[in-house]
Enzyme design. Structure first.
Site, PDB file in Angstrom:
ATOM      1  N   ASP A 259       0.953  -1.086  -0.053  1.00  0.00           N
ATOM      2  CA  ASP A 259      -0.134  -0.052   0.136  1.00  0.00           C
ATOM      3  C   ASP A 259       0.845   1.159   0.040  1.00  0.00           C
ATOM      4  OD1 ASP A 259      -2.087   1.773  -0.030  1.00  0.00           O
ATOM      5  OD2 ASP A 259      -3.257   0.831   1.381  1.00  0.00           O
TER       6      ASP A 259
HETATM    7  C1  BGC Z   1      -4.983   3.361  -0.117  1.00  0.00           C
HETATM    8  C2  BGC Z   1      -5.148   2.399  -1.208  1.00  0.00           C
HETATM    9  C3  BGC Z   1      -4.768   2.973  -2.445  1.00  0.00           C
HETATM   10  C4  BGC Z   1      -3.546   3.736  -2.433  1.00  0.00           C
HETATM   11  C5  BGC Z   1      -3.150   4.585  -3.475  1.00  0.00           C
HETATM   12  C6  BGC Z   1      -3.735   4.212  -0.032  1.00  0.00           C
HETATM   13  O1  BGC Z   1      -3.822   5.151   0.873  1.00  0.00           O
HETATM   14  O2  BGC Z   1      -5.149   2.675   1.118  1.00  0.00           O
HETATM   15  O3  BGC Z   1      -6.049   1.623  -1.166  1.00  0.00           O
HETATM   16  O4  BGC Z   1      -5.031   2.255  -3.465  1.00  0.00           O
HETATM   17  O5  BGC Z   1      -3.728   4.577  -1.212  1.00  0.00           O
HETATM   18  O6  BGC Z   1      -4.101   5.728  -3.888  1.00  0.00           O
END
Ligand code: BGC
Length: 733
Positions: A259
């Site tokens: 993530d």
């Molecule tokens: C989220 C993800 C997301 C990523 C990119 C993170 O903060 O938890 O679900 O895909 O950001 O935007």
């Protein structure tokens, strides 16, 4: 050294049994081996971290394209600066806003999820993206969870089947998915440092099962490691989760990305199974190359990461740069899918006869959510839409020339201080004055109208990534407003625009009709109007339990959520750590309810919910009859008759729950094991067959650390909701 050898052995042995012939990820193995042989260490490491905010590098020398990622999960996110979250302000990147996760789940239809995945893929391709960062599929453990609206369900089988549908739909269009967030990311508060303390059985049966299904049944090509820790280890370096379970047990052949900002080490992450650090290169850039040079990370580990990435790269045809973004992202074809999902997701909870709207001449539409768009907001996962039909616009379309609409906003969201700033001294006083005025206008609109459509609920600032709600009460004094409206006009239909449970203790007795209509996407307003006016019969079913009150829900009832800052640890540890932020960093999330998540808790502990999991009314009465169940080699075949005793064609979601009365282990009263959305013509009867793999009756044996399917009696219940199961039979396994 011995440890490294053991780790490597675990990496490379064991997956073979699950290797599937049809897996598109395994079509280029020999070619990939040759490519890896020809690569320098620098070229390899260059692929193992973010190049831009939403891409990772290919191999330029060999003409192998970068990997382009797209948020996900319910609409392709607008284009951003390469190294910041600042939008580029394009016009071509206006996308379709698809209904959010719980709305999709309320359709209870893997077939609809398939179309949803296909729609997302069509738009991703137009934008030149290789992998959608979705579906988001963590279990909806907490009614207050900030991303409950993004996730699918509190039940693993329902979540899993929908994720399978989404994955197949997208990947059949040659667009990879990325299942997220692996694993146990079921709360937003402190998500960046929380440690999930969970039983092995709950982990396997509840939290991992949906991921397992999407990997094994749909060959999902990507997985995103969650921010949190599980059993004391960050997910992004969790050898057990990523290598032992995901790759070796389930046979996952694709790529694991972190993530965003969720990587915490170099050697730990690389050896622990992470393929790509996103979005930067703090750990898996130069530091990783150094670790290889010093011998701390074996080259074989790097090679296996490169292989995982190349497998996906070779399976997904890159979109040429001069083709991408030449058309607007949102297309009529995908908008039609968004409408279909929305129209089948709306849940009718209560109907004292006001619905469908008939012979109404004056309709008062009241509520901030009647005109509020829900595409953007709530941190990430926002969609810059091409258009979004609001509930008011939908009703105006549907009632044109038939009824007069009086709109009043009724309430507005309370002012919020911007980050690091304070509200002006009189802000709340001014707000109270405005609210008083809005209420007066609402009462005027309501008075004398044939029906009041109250369109309230939450919004995308209330339910948001990054923090959980502190309450499920309707925000912005909606309960008070509703009480006041009821005094001047009792004919109220309340529509809850929300992605997660809200407290209905005030609304439910006041409203004569009650509808859950979700954050329902680009076509949400049209879908809602078509259901309210009876053009289509409502057919959504709750994918989660609506509790009477928050304290009834398992983690709250047990007092394990919300966590205190200190988290777990003994008195001494806390005493020492309380002096600094380390205390919070060690916070434990105790999953003390174990497998008793959602309806498993309410049914087993006899806690009556406001509305049960699986619940949802129709405009027609359905009748269930003639249940038969037989055990075949690998499946239990369940058949029954479903009759539509009404005047209009309608869909019903039939559900099968199974109990194991002679089980040697503690079990919920019964568990969802099969379901089917069925369309039945007015006055007709359909024979429904639901085939349940015996394996679906498995439980995790914590002594053997293995799945068991117990012999003995299986009691089969069939009906239209977890609390209304008129048919019952049993089989012997
Ligand atoms: C989220 C993800 C997301 C990523 C990119 C993170 O903060 O938890 O679900 O895909 O950001 O935007």
């Amino acid at each position: 050294m011995r440890k490294t050898i053991f780790l490597l052995a675990a990496l490379f042995i064991g997956g073979a049994a699950y290797a599937q012939q049809t897996n598109p990820l395994l079509q280029h193995e020999a070619e990939i081996t040759e490519i890896i042989k020809s690569m320098t260490l620098e070229e390899k490491v260059n692929m193992l971290h973010g190049k831009n905010m939403f891409s990772s590098a290919g191999i330029e020398r060999l003409g192998i394209a970068d990997m382009e990622y797209a948020d996900g999960p319910f609409g392709i996110r607008e284009e951003m600066e390469p190294h910041s979250w600042a939008p580029l302000g394009w016009e071509t990147d206006r996308a379709t806003f698809f209904p959010t996760g719980s709305a999709l789940a309320a359709t209870w239809s893997p077939e609809i999820a398939y179309e949803y995945g296909k729609g997302m893929a069509i738009e991703a391709k137009l934008r030149g993206k290789d992998m959608i960062l979705g579906p988001a599929m963590n279990i909806q453990r907490l009614p207050t969870g900030g991303r409950t609206y993004e996730y699918l369900s509190e039940d693993p089988i329902l979540s899993g089947e929908l994720a399978v549908g989404y994955t197949l739909g997208s990947q059949d269009m040659n667009e990879a998915v990325c299942l997220k967030h692996f694993a146990v990311n079921s709360q937003e508060n402190m998500r960046g440092f929380i440690n999930a303390q969970i039983s092995e059985r709950a982990l396997r049966e509840i939290y991992l099962t949906p991921f397992e299904m999407a990997v094994k049944k749909a060959n999902a090509m990507g997985v995103m490691a969650a921010y949190n820790k599980v059993w004391g280890t960050w997910c992004s370096e969790n050898f057990l989760l990523q290598n032992t379970i995901l790759r070796n047990e389930w046979g996952f052949k694709g790529l694991i990305i972190s993530d965003w900002g969720g990587t915490h080490s170099t050697i730990g992450a690389a050896v622990g199974g992470l393929d790509v650090e996103m979005p930067g290169h703090t750990y898996m850039g130069e530091a990783l190359a150094d670790s290889v040079r010093s011998g701390a990370v074996p080259m074989e580990v790097i090679d296996s990461h490169v292989r995982n990435i190349l497998r996906v790269r070779f399976a997904i045809t890159p979109v040429p740069k001069d083709v991408a973004n030449t058309k607007v992202t949102s297309q009529p074809e995908t908008q039609a899918i968004a409408y279909k999902v929305a129209s089948k997701s709306i849940v009718l909870l209560k109907n004292d006869g006001l619905l469908p709207l008939k012979n109404v001449k004056t309709v008062a539409v009241i509520g901030d959510n009647a005109t509020r768009t829900m595409g953007l907001g709530g941190v990430g996962a926002g969609v810059k839409t091409l258009y979004e039909v609001t509930p008011l616009e939908g009703l105006q379309n549907a009632l044109k020339g038939k009824a007069k609409i009086r709109y009043a906003r009724g309430y507005e969201p309370a002012p919020q201080a911007r980050w690091g700033q304070q509200l002006p001294a009189n802000a709340m006083e001014e707000y109270a004055k405005r609210m008083e005025k809005l209420k007066k206008e609402a009462l005027k609109a309501a008075k004398g109208a044939d029906v009041v459509l109250f369109i309230g609920g939450d919004n995308r600032e209330v339910e948001t990534e990054g923090s959980d709600r502190t309450t499920i009460q309707l925000p912005f004094q909606q309960d008070e407003l509703l009480k006041a409206i009821a005094e001047v006009n009792p004919n109220i239909v309340a529509v809850m625009v929300a992605g997660a449970p809200v407290d209905l203790r005030t609304v439910n007795p006041i409203a004569k009709g009650l509808v859950y209509s979700w954050f329902n996407g680009t076509e949400g307003g049209n879908a809602l109007a078509d259901v309210l006016t009876g053009k289509i019969s409502p057919s959504g079913k709750l994918p989660f339990t609506l509790p009477v009150k928050l304290e009834d829900s398992p983690a709250y009832a047990l007092g394990v959520y919300p966590q205190t800052e200190q988290g777990g640890g003994d008195v001494f540890v806390n005493l020492v750590n309380n002096r600094d932020r380390q205390a919070a960093r060690r916070a434990d999330a105790e999953y003390s309810e174990g497998i008793f998540v959602g309806y498993r808790w309410y049914t087993t502990k006899n806690v009556k919910p406001m509305y049960a999991f699986g619940y949802g009314l129709s405009y027609v009465p359905f009748q269930y009859a003639n249940l038969n169940a037989s055990v075949e080699d690998e499946t239990i075949e369940v058949t029954f008759d479903l009759s539509n005793r009404g005047q209009q064609e309608a869909d019903e979601v039939a559900q099968v729950y199974i109990a194991r009365p002679d089980s040697k282990v503690e079990r919920p009263k019964y568990e969802l094991k099969g379901f089917k959305r069925v369309a039945v013509q007015a006055g007709q009867t359909t024979k429904v067959t639901i085939s349940i793999p015996k394996e679906q009756l498995r439980h995790w044996n914590e002594f053997q650390h293995a799945w068991n399917v117990e012999k003995g009696k299986a009691v089969i219940y069939v009906g239209g909701s977890s609390d209304n199961l008129p048919l019952q039979t049993s089989v012997e396994l």
